[in-house]
Design an enzyme around this catalytic site. Structure first.
Site, PDB file in Angstrom:
ATOM      1  N   HIS A 150      62.746  22.425 -28.208  1.00 57.60           N
ATOM      2  CA  HIS A 150      62.282  23.822 -28.143  1.00 57.60           C
ATOM      3  C   HIS A 150      63.364  24.699 -27.518  1.00 57.60           C
ATOM      4  O   HIS A 150      63.674  25.784 -28.016  1.00 57.60           O
ATOM      5  CB  HIS A 150      61.003  23.951 -27.301  1.00 57.60           C
ATOM      6  CG  HIS A 150      59.859  23.121 -27.799  1.00 57.60           C
ATOM      7  ND1 HIS A 150      58.677  23.000 -27.125  1.00 57.60           N
ATOM      8  CD2 HIS A 150      59.723  22.364 -28.932  1.00 57.60           C
ATOM      9  CE1 HIS A 150      57.852  22.199 -27.797  1.00 57.60           C
ATOM     10  NE2 HIS A 150      58.463  21.810 -28.897  1.00 57.60           N
TER      11      HIS A 150
ATOM     12  N   GLU B  71      53.007  22.111 -28.840  1.00 61.71           N
ATOM     13  CA  GLU B  71      52.385  22.652 -27.622  1.00 61.71           C
ATOM     14  C   GLU B  71      50.902  22.257 -27.559  1.00 61.71           C
ATOM     15  O   GLU B  71      50.370  22.019 -26.472  1.00 61.71           O
ATOM     16  CB  GLU B  71      52.546  24.174 -27.544  1.00 61.71           C
ATOM     17  CG  GLU B  71      53.992  24.686 -27.573  1.00 61.71           C
ATOM     18  CD  GLU B  71      54.915  24.116 -26.501  1.00 61.71           C
ATOM     19  OE1 GLU B  71      54.479  23.308 -25.656  1.00 61.71           O
ATOM     20  OE2 GLU B  71      56.111  24.473 -26.520  1.00 61.71           O
TER      21      GLU B  71
ATOM     22  N   HIS C 108      50.873  18.842 -26.226  1.00 59.39           N
ATOM     23  CA  HIS C 108      51.113  18.837 -24.774  1.00 59.39           C
ATOM     24  C   HIS C 108      49.857  19.255 -24.024  1.00 59.39           C
ATOM     25  O   HIS C 108      49.509  18.671 -23.000  1.00 59.39           O
ATOM     26  CB  HIS C 108      52.293  19.751 -24.406  1.00 59.39           C
ATOM     27  CG  HIS C 108      53.574  19.355 -25.077  1.00 59.39           C
ATOM     28  ND1 HIS C 108      54.711  20.122 -25.069  1.00 59.39           N
ATOM     29  CD2 HIS C 108      53.887  18.244 -25.794  1.00 59.39           C
ATOM     30  CE1 HIS C 108      55.662  19.510 -25.753  1.00 59.39           C
ATOM     31  NE2 HIS C 108      55.188  18.375 -26.205  1.00 59.39           N
TER      32      HIS C 108
ATOM     33  N   GLU D 294      60.622  27.008 -20.436  1.00 62.19           N
ATOM     34  CA  GLU D 294      60.810  25.646 -20.950  1.00 62.19           C
ATOM     35  C   GLU D 294      62.113  25.019 -20.476  1.00 62.19           C
ATOM     36  O   GLU D 294      62.223  23.799 -20.419  1.00 62.19           O
ATOM     37  CB  GLU D 294      60.776  25.654 -22.487  1.00 62.19           C
ATOM     38  CG  GLU D 294      59.459  26.168 -23.046  1.00 62.19           C
ATOM     39  CD  GLU D 294      59.373  26.038 -24.553  1.00 62.19           C
ATOM     40  OE1 GLU D 294      60.142  26.732 -25.246  1.00 62.19           O
ATOM     41  OE2 GLU D 294      58.542  25.254 -25.035  1.00 62.19           O
TER      42      GLU D 294
ATOM     43  N   GLU E  99      60.478  19.312 -25.449  1.00 58.67           N
ATOM     44  CA  GLU E  99      60.917  20.578 -24.842  1.00 58.67           C
ATOM     45  C   GLU E  99      62.419  20.778 -24.999  1.00 58.67           C
ATOM     46  O   GLU E  99      62.895  21.905 -25.105  1.00 58.67           O
ATOM     47  CB  GLU E  99      60.531  20.642 -23.359  1.00 58.67           C
ATOM     48  CG  GLU E  99      59.035  20.633 -23.075  1.00 58.67           C
ATOM     49  CD  GLU E  99      58.247  21.759 -23.743  1.00 58.67           C
ATOM     50  OE1 GLU E  99      58.856  22.744 -24.192  1.00 58.67           O
ATOM     51  OE2 GLU E  99      57.008  21.627 -23.815  1.00 58.67           O
TER      52      GLU E  99
ATOM     53  N   TYR F 108      43.950  14.689 -21.473  1.00 53.02           N
ATOM     54  CA  TYR F 108      43.877  13.221 -21.419  1.00 53.02           C
ATOM     55  C   TYR F 108      44.151  12.696 -20.001  1.00 53.02           C
ATOM     56  O   TYR F 108      43.450  11.815 -19.506  1.00 53.02           O
ATOM     57  CB  TYR F 108      44.886  12.679 -22.431  1.00 53.02           C
ATOM     58  CG  TYR F 108      44.983  11.185 -22.577  1.00 53.02           C
ATOM     59  CD1 TYR F 108      43.898  10.415 -22.984  1.00 53.02           C
ATOM     60  CD2 TYR F 108      46.206  10.535 -22.357  1.00 53.02           C
ATOM     61  CE1 TYR F 108      44.022   9.037 -23.157  1.00 53.02           C
ATOM     62  CE2 TYR F 108      46.340   9.169 -22.525  1.00 53.02           C
ATOM     63  CZ  TYR F 108      45.244   8.418 -22.920  1.00 53.02           C
ATOM     64  OH  TYR F 108      45.378   7.069 -23.096  1.00 53.02           O
TER      65      TYR F 108
HETATM   66 MN    MN Z   1      57.598  23.841 -25.466  1.00 51.96          MN
HETATM   67 FE    FE Z   2      55.310  22.075 -24.256  1.00 47.83          FE
END
Ligand code: MN
Ligand code: FE
Length: 331
Positions: free
Chosen positions: A214, A104, A107, A177, A211, A113
């Site tokens: 996850h 995370e 991310h 998610e 993801e 960025y």
């Molecule tokens: Mn995630």
């Molecule tokens: Fe994420």
């Protein structure tokens, strides 16, 4: 020993593993390692600055998705560190949670960025969760759903509290998610298929791969808690979960229409809405609940397992290829 409700602070012995699947997720996460700086943003910057490369619809869609994801990532990170890690006591599951928390952070870094590269005003992007109602509604839905678990005096003792904790896990892993990310993934990857904003497209591909792990870990965690505490998974709670997922689908469809009102490259907001229903059915199945929509996948290209590490090196300047064979099954 069960996966929750053991000592939270013992120096837990990780061996022997009790939940080998949790260990596998950890290894898959590590095998998928990447960083946003490995992806060149040069073409994206050229297209973003050009007057003609992108339509207003496409620009809106990019901004909406950067706006949503830039803050949604931090909500999930907070939930892992402040809630899930506290209550999931099994050491190998915690090892994966540490890995997930790192992802995370990666991310979060990706959106920093992107903002930097495109010269976007952070004030605009990072305030969209407040200024754009369809983004605010998604974030608020998850936060509201999981509020009681964030109370410092909350514990997972007793069936009603276990149910609350599972509701939190469903809110973040399955809804945030697993549903709220997917219209955005489909939009950005649809753009990428037209060679537009390919850097952001590639970053979204990497994020989507993370993801998907996850989400899969979250479902296995939820299903394990259900199996160890079967009394919590009664008809009333199942109905409640199905209802929450239906409400989430409506919010995600609203977001899709809002982010992409004119349609895109022959794909209309209706198609994105169908995709959300298809995705929601797959999440319900994963929780062993009956499907609600029976909608066909309008974007078969979204579920093709694309190998990110192939056919890139000749024309693009990728620093390394970390991928060593982890799961690439994406939705
Ligand atoms: Mn995630
Ligand atoms: Fe994420």
């Amino acid at each position: 020993m069960t996966i929750i409700n053991n000592s939270k602070t013992d120096p837990n012995k990780i061996l022997p593993f009790q939940y080998p699947w949790a260990r596998e997720y950890y290894k898959s996460g590590v095998a998928n390692n990447w960083t946003p700086e490995e992806v060149s943003m040069q073409k994206d910057v050229e297209q973003w600055k050009s007057q003609t490369a992108l339509s207003d619809t496409e620009r809106r869609l990019i901004l909406w998705n950067l706006g949503f994801f830039s803050t949604a990532e931090s909500l999930t990170a907070n939930n892992i560190v402040l809630s899930v890690y506290n209550h999931v006591t099994n050491p190998e599951a915690r090892q994966y949670l540490l890995r997930q928390a790192f992802e995370e952070a990666i991310h979060t870094d990706t959106f920093i960025y992107c903002c930097d590269s495109l010269g976007l005003d952070p004030e605009d992007i990072y305030n969209m969760y407040k200024t754009i109602p369809s983004i605010d509604e998604k974030d608020s839905f998850v936060v509201e759903l999981t509020k009681s678990v964030f109370d410092p005096s909350f514990s997972t003792e007793g069936p009603e509290n276990i149910r609350r904790f599972v509701r939190d896990l469903i809110g973040f892993y399955v809804i945030m998610e697993g549903i709220f990310f997917y219209a955005g993934f489909a939009m950005i990857l649809a753009l990428r298929r037209q060679n537009k904003m390919v850097g952001i497209g590639e970053q979204f591909e990497y994020i989507m791969r993370d993801e998907s792990l996850h989400l899969a870990f979250g479902c296995d965690l939820i299903n394990t808690i259900k199996a160890e505490n079967p009394e919590i998974w009664d008809k009333e709670f199942k109905d409640e979960v199905v209802d929450l997922i239906r409400q989430a689908v409506v919010l995600e469809q609203r977001y899709a229409h809002d982010a992409c009102p004119q349609g895109l490259l022959g794909i209309n907001a209706e198609k994105f809405s169908q995709y959300v229903e298809y995705v929601a059915d797959r999440r319900l199945e994963r929780l062993n609940l009956p499907k609600v929509y029976n909608t066909e996948n309008p974007f078969p290209w979204m579920s093709q397992a694309t190998d990110l590490s192939k056919e890139k090196n000749f024309f693009e300047t990728r620093v390394t290829e970390y991928q060593t064979g982890a799961s690439l099954d994406w939705d």
